[in-house]
Enzyme design. Structure first.
Site, PDB file in Angstrom:
ATOM      1  N   THR A 152     -41.913  -8.751  59.892  1.00 10.11           N
ATOM      2  CA  THR A 152     -42.863  -8.593  61.008  1.00 10.11           C
ATOM      3  C   THR A 152     -44.272  -8.310  60.518  1.00 10.11           C
ATOM      4  O   THR A 152     -45.249  -8.780  61.115  1.00 10.11           O
ATOM      5  CB  THR A 152     -42.399  -7.446  61.932  1.00 10.11           C
ATOM      6  OG1 THR A 152     -41.140  -7.820  62.477  1.00 10.11           O
ATOM      7  CG2 THR A 152     -43.382  -7.179  63.049  1.00 10.11           C
ATOM      8  N   TYR A 172      -7.364  14.969  56.858  1.00 10.26           N
ATOM      9  CA  TYR A 172      -6.313  14.616  57.819  1.00 10.26           C
ATOM     10  C   TYR A 172      -5.224  13.764  57.164  1.00 10.26           C
ATOM     11  O   TYR A 172      -5.485  13.046  56.187  1.00 10.26           O
ATOM     12  CB  TYR A 172      -6.918  13.824  58.988  1.00 10.26           C
ATOM     13  CG  TYR A 172      -7.827  14.665  59.854  1.00 10.26           C
ATOM     14  CD1 TYR A 172      -7.305  15.529  60.815  1.00 10.26           C
ATOM     15  CD2 TYR A 172      -9.202  14.588  59.704  1.00 10.26           C
ATOM     16  CE1 TYR A 172      -8.145  16.300  61.606  1.00 10.26           C
ATOM     17  CE2 TYR A 172     -10.056  15.348  60.489  1.00 10.26           C
ATOM     18  CZ  TYR A 172      -9.522  16.207  61.435  1.00 10.26           C
ATOM     19  OH  TYR A 172     -10.351  16.968  62.203  1.00 10.26           O
ATOM     20  N   LYS A 183     -31.853   1.656  58.655  1.00 11.53           N
ATOM     21  CA  LYS A 183     -32.660   1.404  59.855  1.00 11.53           C
ATOM     22  C   LYS A 183     -31.894   1.982  61.038  1.00 11.53           C
ATOM     23  O   LYS A 183     -30.787   1.545  61.337  1.00 11.53           O
ATOM     24  CB  LYS A 183     -32.921  -0.087  60.046  1.00 11.53           C
ATOM     25  CG  LYS A 183     -33.861  -0.354  61.230  1.00 11.53           C
ATOM     26  CD  LYS A 183     -34.280  -1.809  61.360  1.00 11.53           C
ATOM     27  CE  LYS A 183     -35.217  -1.968  62.550  1.00 11.53           C
ATOM     28  NZ  LYS A 183     -35.638  -3.352  62.785  1.00 11.53           N
ATOM     29  N   ASP A 190     -38.133 -14.082  57.700  1.00 10.98           N
ATOM     30  CA  ASP A 190     -37.590 -12.996  58.513  1.00 10.98           C
ATOM     31  C   ASP A 190     -36.451 -12.427  57.668  1.00 10.98           C
ATOM     32  O   ASP A 190     -35.665 -13.196  57.081  1.00 10.98           O
ATOM     33  CB  ASP A 190     -37.057 -13.557  59.831  1.00 10.98           C
ATOM     34  CG  ASP A 190     -36.589 -12.456  60.771  1.00 10.98           C
ATOM     35  OD1 ASP A 190     -37.199 -12.302  61.843  1.00 10.98           O
ATOM     36  OD2 ASP A 190     -35.607 -11.760  60.440  1.00 10.98           O
ATOM     37  N   SER A 191     -36.318 -11.116  57.597  1.00 13.48           N
ATOM     38  CA  SER A 191     -35.358 -10.561  56.626  1.00 13.48           C
ATOM     39  C   SER A 191     -33.906 -10.856  56.995  1.00 13.48           C
ATOM     40  O   SER A 191     -33.014 -10.677  56.167  1.00 13.48           O
ATOM     41  CB  SER A 191     -35.584  -9.068  56.410  1.00 13.48           C
ATOM     42  OG  SER A 191     -35.177  -8.333  57.536  1.00 13.48           O
ATOM     43  N   THR A 207     -37.989  -5.414  58.374  1.00 11.49           N
ATOM     44  CA  THR A 207     -37.283  -4.132  58.484  1.00 11.49           C
ATOM     45  C   THR A 207     -35.775  -4.300  58.699  1.00 11.49           C
ATOM     46  O   THR A 207     -35.006  -3.399  58.370  1.00 11.49           O
ATOM     47  CB  THR A 207     -37.844  -3.277  59.644  1.00 11.49           C
ATOM     48  OG1 THR A 207     -37.675  -3.985  60.872  1.00 11.49           O
ATOM     49  CG2 THR A 207     -39.301  -2.941  59.421  1.00 11.49           C
ATOM     50  N   ASP A 208     -35.357  -5.456  59.239  1.00 16.42           N
ATOM     51  CA  ASP A 208     -33.954  -5.566  59.667  1.00 16.42           C
ATOM     52  C   ASP A 208     -32.953  -5.409  58.518  1.00 16.42           C
ATOM     53  O   ASP A 208     -31.912  -4.784  58.683  1.00 16.42           O
ATOM     54  CB  ASP A 208     -33.714  -6.907  60.380  1.00 16.42           C
ATOM     55  CG  ASP A 208     -34.419  -6.950  61.734  1.00 16.42           C
ATOM     56  OD1 ASP A 208     -34.840  -5.880  62.216  1.00 16.42           O
ATOM     57  OD2 ASP A 208     -34.563  -8.046  62.299  1.00 16.42           O
TER      58      ASP A 208
END
Ligand code: ASP
Length: 333
Positions: A13, A278, A157, A54-55, A86-87
């Site tokens: 971006t 557990y 993120k 775009d990532s 950022t993705d």
């Protein structure tokens, strides 16, 4: 002496413009020079347009190439800044942390939620933070965002719109900028464990499965049949898995016996897994799974890819998960 900083642009971006089909990366570092110089202070900048993606379109071969560029240039610069979408930024920062263990300079990844061409964007602030961190001489791989610096292998993120998009998971921030300036938390810096050499081999033969009530356990067998050598399962809470009406643990036992690595983490974002508590966890341990402890999903997935790039031996794979390579995990005592 002015610090020499290399800025490597991969897109995202920060460098996007609005086009017919939506926002897409298209601004080169040449056209951001004015903004870069405003935030760079005294630093001497060199820029490189490596990719404009775009990532979501970034794949492991891009990580390997990026790591190679960083490695090849490490002696010429005091620090590096990688501009990235950022993705998938936290996956890239995690994988670079493994590929570039013991790198002698700061490598700081950043991006923004709004394009640098937008007057109200966070782009300048994030670049300022990243370039400043890159000049500190603190070596390692970091992610800078919203006036915070996070260890690359601890970043995630966590917000899709807010400027505060990243958190440091299960570890304090490495540095923060406030009205007192940048304060670096020295205890959080990665510890050197040897000399640097590029280690950018990886394998994509892994799968990630998020457990949900009702999931078919045959899915795990299908993944193995498709050639997956390791499966990371995001289990419940501290790492529990079903074994009564639908016996996942028996299925896992068979896969482990075939030499498939099963790594178990948690769906909870914070505080990690502990399979010792557990019965639903202990039975899995007895079946031969490995624990992800307090690793982020991004770190667990990229560590698995990276480790499988170093060895195919299930025992050695387990050994890699019994140590912290670059601060990605705190192991249970
Ligand atoms: N879709 C963008 C990317 O990851 C989002 C961003 O950069 O903030 O490339």
């Amino acid at each position: 002496m002015k610090k020499k900083i290399l800025i490597i642009n991969t897109g995202g971006t920060l460098s996007s413009v609005a086009k017919e089909h939506g926002l897409t990366p298209d601004i080169t570092t040449d056209s951001m020079m004015k903004e870069l110089h405003i935030v760079a202070g005294e630093a001497e900048l060199t820029t490189m347009d490596f990719m404009s993606l775009d990532s979501a379109n970034i794949f492991p071969e891009d990580w390997a190439k990026l790591a190679e560029i960083i490695s090849d240039n490490r002696d010429k610069y005091d620090g590096m800044v990688v501009i990235h979408g950022t993705d998938t930024m936290a996956y890239t920062s995690s994988m670079l942390s493994f590929m570039l263990q013991n790198i002698p300079i700061p490598v700081v990844i950043t991006g923004s939620q709004l394009s640098i061409s937008d007057p109200v964007a966070d782009a300048m602030e994030n670049l300022r933070c990243a370039i400043f961190m890159a000049q500190t001489g603190k070596s390692g791989v970091f992610l800078a965002f919203n006036r915070k610096v996070i260890l690359g292998c601890r970043a995630s993120k966590v917000r899709s719109i807010s400027f505060d998009a990243f958190d440091s998971i299960n570890a304090p921030n490495v540095a923060e900028i406030s009205s007192l300036g940048m304060k670096v938390n020295e205890d959080q810096l990665p510890k050197k464990s040897g000399i640097f050499h590029l280690q950018n081999n990886y394998s994509r033969d892994i799968a990630v499965v998020k457990m949900f009530p009702g999931m078919h356990r045959s899915l795990l067998n299908s993944l193995a049949k498709e050639g997956c050598k390791a499966i990371y399962i995001e289990a419940y809470g501290l790492g529990g898995m079903p074994y009564l009406k639908h016996d996942f643990i028996a299925t896992i036992q068979k896969l482990v016996d075939q030499g498939i690595t099963i790594l178990i983490g948690t769906q909870c974002r914070f505080e990690g897994s502990n399979l010792n508590v557990y019965e639903t966890g202990r039975r899995a341990l007895d079946a031969g799974v490995i624990q992800a402890n307090d690793m982020t999903t991004e770190a667990a997935v990229t560590k698995l890819m990276w480790v499988l790039g170093q060895t195919n031996d299930p025992k050695e794979i387990r050994d890699y998960f019994n140590i912290s390579l670059c601060g990605e995990v705190i192991l249970q005592k």
